[in-house]
Motif scaffolding. Structure first.
Motif, mmCIF file in Angstrom:
data_model
loop_
_atom_site.group_PDB
_atom_site.id
_atom_site.type_symbol
_atom_site.label_atom_id
_atom_site.label_comp_id
_atom_site.label_asym_id
_atom_site.label_seq_id
_atom_site.Cartn_x
_atom_site.Cartn_y
_atom_site.Cartn_z
ATOM 1 N N GLY B 66 -6.054 -13.648 -13.741
ATOM 2 C CA GLY B 66 -6.030 -14.338 -12.697
ATOM 3 C C GLY B 66 -4.970 -14.776 -12.095
ATOM 4 O O GLY B 66 -4.029 -14.923 -12.906
ATOM 5 N N PRO B 67 -4.850 -15.101 -10.622
ATOM 6 C CA PRO B 67 -3.540 -15.738 -10.152
ATOM 7 C C PRO B 67 -3.074 -16.948 -10.566
ATOM 8 O O PRO B 67 -4.052 -17.763 -10.840
ATOM 9 C CB PRO B 67 -4.215 -15.777 -8.761
ATOM 10 C CG PRO B 67 -5.278 -14.947 -8.435
ATOM 11 C CD PRO B 67 -5.899 -14.981 -9.698
ATOM 12 N N VAL B 116 -14.079 -3.288 -13.470
ATOM 13 C CA VAL B 116 -14.279 -4.736 -12.912
ATOM 14 C C VAL B 116 -13.134 -4.824 -12.277
ATOM 15 O O VAL B 116 -11.893 -4.556 -12.799
ATOM 16 C CB VAL B 116 -14.437 -5.523 -14.311
ATOM 17 C CG1 VAL B 116 -14.199 -7.211 -13.511
ATOM 18 C CG2 VAL B 116 -15.915 -5.600 -14.946
ATOM 19 N N VAL B 117 -12.978 -5.617 -11.037
ATOM 20 C CA VAL B 117 -12.011 -5.667 -10.267
ATOM 21 C C VAL B 117 -11.975 -7.092 -9.650
ATOM 22 O O VAL B 117 -13.007 -7.630 -9.228
ATOM 23 C CB VAL B 117 -11.878 -4.535 -9.048
ATOM 24 C CG1 VAL B 117 -10.934 -5.010 -7.949
ATOM 25 C CG2 VAL B 117 -12.040 -3.153 -9.560
ATOM 26 N N THR B 118 -11.007 -7.776 -9.754
ATOM 27 C CA THR B 118 -10.988 -9.233 -8.987
ATOM 28 C C THR B 118 -9.715 -9.097 -8.249
ATOM 29 O O THR B 118 -8.581 -8.452 -8.314
ATOM 30 C CB THR B 118 -11.089 -10.169 -9.986
ATOM 31 O OG1 THR B 118 -9.926 -9.986 -11.082
ATOM 32 C CG2 THR B 118 -12.439 -10.293 -10.689
ATOM 33 N N ARG B 123 -1.958 -8.705 -2.024
ATOM 34 C CA ARG B 123 -2.401 -7.307 -1.837
ATOM 35 C C ARG B 123 -2.490 -6.433 -3.192
ATOM 36 O O ARG B 123 -2.256 -5.274 -3.161
ATOM 37 C CB ARG B 123 -1.992 -6.586 -0.916
ATOM 38 C CG ARG B 123 -1.612 -7.361 0.658
ATOM 39 C CD ARG B 123 -1.448 -6.381 1.615
ATOM 40 N NE ARG B 123 -1.200 -6.941 2.886
ATOM 41 C CZ ARG B 123 0.130 -7.425 3.246
ATOM 42 N NH1 ARG B 123 1.343 -6.636 2.617
ATOM 43 N NH2 ARG B 123 0.428 -7.988 4.280
ATOM 44 N N GLU B 124 -2.683 -7.329 -4.245
ATOM 45 C CA GLU B 124 -3.083 -6.524 -5.587
ATOM 46 C C GLU B 124 -4.363 -6.845 -6.194
ATOM 47 O O GLU B 124 -4.918 -7.759 -5.543
ATOM 48 C CB GLU B 124 -2.023 -6.763 -6.387
ATOM 49 C CG GLU B 124 -0.379 -6.188 -5.982
ATOM 50 C CD GLU B 124 0.547 -6.372 -7.061
ATOM 51 O OE1 GLU B 124 1.348 -5.269 -7.369
ATOM 52 O OE2 GLU B 124 0.717 -7.511 -7.340
ATOM 53 N N ARG B 125 -4.908 -6.361 -7.076
ATOM 54 C CA ARG B 125 -5.998 -6.065 -7.851
ATOM 55 C C ARG B 125 -5.867 -6.471 -9.281
ATOM 56 O O ARG B 125 -5.033 -5.463 -9.809
ATOM 57 C CB ARG B 125 -6.972 -5.203 -7.364
ATOM 58 C CG ARG B 125 -7.120 -4.859 -6.032
ATOM 59 C CD ARG B 125 -8.280 -6.101 -5.353
ATOM 60 N NE ARG B 125 -8.595 -5.819 -3.933
ATOM 61 C CZ ARG B 125 -7.851 -5.938 -3.136
ATOM 62 N NH1 ARG B 125 -6.679 -7.043 -3.045
ATOM 63 N NH2 ARG B 125 -8.086 -5.772 -1.631
ATOM 64 N N TYR B 126 -6.740 -7.184 -9.936
ATOM 65 C CA TYR B 126 -6.723 -6.913 -11.567
ATOM 66 C C TYR B 126 -7.882 -6.204 -11.821
ATOM 67 O O TYR B 126 -8.918 -5.959 -11.120
ATOM 68 C CB TYR B 126 -7.110 -8.394 -12.140
ATOM 69 C CG TYR B 126 -6.058 -9.360 -11.991
ATOM 70 C CD1 TYR B 126 -4.717 -9.247 -12.642
ATOM 71 C CD2 TYR B 126 -6.216 -10.629 -11.463
ATOM 72 C CE1 TYR B 126 -3.838 -10.111 -12.334
ATOM 73 C CE2 TYR B 126 -5.199 -11.630 -11.154
ATOM 74 C CZ TYR B 126 -3.846 -11.273 -11.677
ATOM 75 O OH TYR B 126 -2.875 -12.121 -11.663
ATOM 76 N N PRO B 150 -4.259 -1.874 -4.555
ATOM 77 C CA PRO B 150 -5.838 -1.367 -4.148
ATOM 78 C C PRO B 150 -5.983 0.288 -4.408
ATOM 79 O O PRO B 150 -6.943 0.824 -4.711
ATOM 80 C CB PRO B 150 -5.965 -1.804 -2.892
ATOM 81 C CG PRO B 150 -5.346 -2.847 -2.667
ATOM 82 C CD PRO B 150 -4.020 -2.600 -3.467
ATOM 83 N N ASP B 151 -5.145 0.954 -3.807
ATOM 84 C CA ASP B 151 -5.120 2.514 -3.889
ATOM 85 C C ASP B 151 -4.758 3.114 -5.256
ATOM 86 O O ASP B 151 -5.118 4.174 -5.530
ATOM 87 C CB ASP B 151 -3.884 3.025 -2.585
ATOM 88 C CG ASP B 151 -4.504 2.659 -1.254
ATOM 89 O OD1 ASP B 151 -5.646 2.369 -1.086
ATOM 90 O OD2 ASP B 151 -3.667 2.930 -0.477
#
Ligand SMILES: [Zn+2]
Lengths: 352, 209
Positions: B66-67, B116-118, B123-126, B150-151
């Motif tokens: 998490g951030p 699973v994506v959060t 502009r980044e994802r876990y 994301p890409d």
């Protein structure tokens, strides 16, 4: 709830110290502090995210150590207190989250209080009978704040007379230390370097002290111009190929900071007819500041109060002490919905 | 009985029995107000479940990813509640809760591969990938948690789930199953997966030209 001598646990996380304090009324039972200062040293100043991470790590051990030191059971507490602001928001939030959950787990009331007013509250722990004489002027100086307060009543009437309009005094010490090639934190380094130096060699500017500043910034401070003046002076020496007299520069710089801090504080006392001055904040560790403050307050017939250093630096005991005073004065607990407020004004002594 | 707290995305709190039954769950999907809502969520959840603090046997803390700002608040709350109530804190990977919820609700078939994506902000994802449920009914983590643009997210999993809130009920269920099977909890370190933002001081800059 025991309102006469409430047993309160205070949590302080507004900057780089994780402080847990426990007080009974105006008696100090525990004051445990974990500092992340060493982790900030290589960055030359407090890094908010590094501080916030350190708070989370230090929370449990500090809390456990404070409870052991006080020798009390959590169930005996009358209330939990926490700093709501001002301070670094990410750091404050760790304390706020922890304090809320602790209060709910114990079924105890929660008091969210003002950090700066907490510094003033530290004085009750240092007094014989737990009272502060009013009114008093308070000069609070640290790496995060430089504020001059008029305290008519700790729990109901605190006014901001002035504050720094740019750097905090502690920050100025850090920055000038860096100019002189000294490590962080700058305060003790400048002190060490100043030994044997002549504070009168160089007349560095006193920020916001000219007659033209007096109208709008009578009790405000500014240290950014001073820092630049020191840098300019040092560069001129270096450009001329001359050695920099570090001891003289350090002593002269320190004298400029101390002079402006004490002058404005004493001026506030005299102009407002307040015969008392209280010092607080980590920069109070500076011996020269204490010395000049003692001399000039004595000369002006002002009573000077300086709590022990571990109550001057950021700590949880002062937060607990302020909450204990609020409780004794009959104030109701805060709701569970408050947040961290990085710019909380001193007039908001308790956040509801 | 477990009190589970997660603030890795929004804020979520639940009371879950050791048998895995969710007695109460309260959430707020506001990704900014963790410190404001956490106390009310915890107190309200205990009320909803109709239980006293003394009935609890442990805390469950969602450790992220998490951030950072929000993530810490739930962990701090779980730890201090644990001290207050004299109870242990069980750390759980937050994405495991999302995965368990997905498999149990049928969003993913029990043997499907799942991503699973959060949101990690900036502009980044876990992301974490899973390969169905194991014999204990726990999601089998294959890779992650990790951070990606994301890409650059993996695409081979059969189901992708972008989640906004980590359901604390499911987090408690993961902990209950781990406790029942003596499984492995997460570590004590929050899964920030990012270094603090710092700019190393580059020495002092000249002030005179
Ligand atoms: Zn302070």
């Amino acid at each position: 709830m025991n309102r006469a001598e409430p047993l309160v646990l205070g949590i302080e996380t507004s900057c780089d110290e994780t402080g847990i304090g426990i007080v009974r009324g105006h008696h100090l039972l525990a004051n445990t502090i974990a500092s992340s200062m060493d982790e900030h040293a290589r960055y030359g100043g407090v890094v908010p995210e590094v501080a916030a991470r350190a708070h989370l790590e230090a929370l449990e051990p500090t809390l456990t150590a404070a409870l052991a030191e006080a020798g009390i059971a959590l169930a005996d507490l009358d209330a939990v207190a926490v700093t709501s602001g001002p301070g670094l928001s990410g750091a404050l939030m760790v304390g706020v989250g922890a304090a809320k959950a602790l209060a709910v787990s114990l079924g105890k009331p929660l008091y969210a209080v003002n950090h700066l007013v907490g510094h003033v509250g530290a004085d009750v722990l240092d007094s014989e009978d737990g009272t502060i004489e009013y009114p008093t002027i308070a000069l609070l100086v640290s790496g995060g704040h430089t504020s001059l307060l008029l305290v008519r009543d700790l729990v109901s009437d605190v006014e901001l007379l002035g504050e720094t309009i740019d750097d905090a005094a502690g920050e100025a010490f850090d920055k000038v230390a860096r100019i002189l090639g000294l490590p962080y934190p700058g305060g003790p380094q400048i002190d060490r370097a100043a030994v044997g130096g002549d504070p009168k060699t160089i007349r560095f500017p006193r920020g916001l002290s000219l007659p033209k500043d007096m109208e709008r910034h009578r009790y405000d401070f500014s240290f950014s111009g001073l820092k630049t003046a020191v840098a300019r002076w040092v560069e001129a020496k270096q450009d001329a190929g001359e050695p920099v007299p570090v001891a003289d520069v350090a002593a002269s710089f320190r004298e400029a900071v101390v002079d402006v801090l004490v002058s404005k504080a004493v001026k506030a006392c005299t102009e407002l007819g307040v015969p008392r001055l209280l010092l607080g904040g980590g920069v109070i560790a500076n011996a020269r500041l204490r010395e000049v403050a003692a001399e000039r307050t004595a000369a002006a017939g002002i009573e000077l109060r300086i709590p022990p250093l571990q109550l001057c630096t950021d700590n949880g005991a002062m937060i607990a002490a302020l909450a204990a005073q609020l409780i004794s004065a009959g104030h109701e607990p805060s709701s569970l919905g408050f947040g961290a407020d990085s710019t909380l004004p001193v007039t908001e002594i308790q956040v509801h | 009985m477990l009190l589970a707290i997660d603030t890795s995305a929004g804020s979520s709190v639940a009371v879950v029995t050791l048998g895995g039954e969710v007695l109460a769950e309260r959430s707020s999907d506001d990704p900014m107000r963790h410190a404001e809502v956490i106390g009310t969520l915890v107190a309200g959840c205990l009320d909803d479940a109709g239980i006293e603090v003394a009935a609890l046997t442990g805390l469950v803390a969602g450790m992220g990813p998490g951030p950072f700002t929000g993530l810490r608040i739930g962990i701090a709350a779980a730890r201090s509640f644990g001290i207050g109530a004299g109870l242990p804190v069980h750390p759980v990977v937050s994405h495991d809760a999302i995965a368990l919820d997905a498999y149990r609700s049928g969003s993913a078939a029990p043997d499907a591969t799942l991503l699973v994506v959060t949101d990690a902000r900036r502009r980044e994802r876990y992301w974490t990938s899973y390969a169905g449920l194991d014999a204990a009914g726990l999601p089998v983590r294959v890779e992650g948690p990790a951070l990606a643009k994301p890409d650059d997210l993996p695409t081979s999993e059969s189901v992708r789930l972008d989640a906004l809130v980590v359901p604390a009920g499911a987090l408690g269920q993961v902990a209950a199953a781990l406790l029942a099977t003596d499984g492995e909890f997460a570590g004590e370190e929050p899964l920030y997966l990012r270094s603090p933002d710092v700019t190393m001081s580059a020495g002092t800059k000249r002030v005179t030209a």
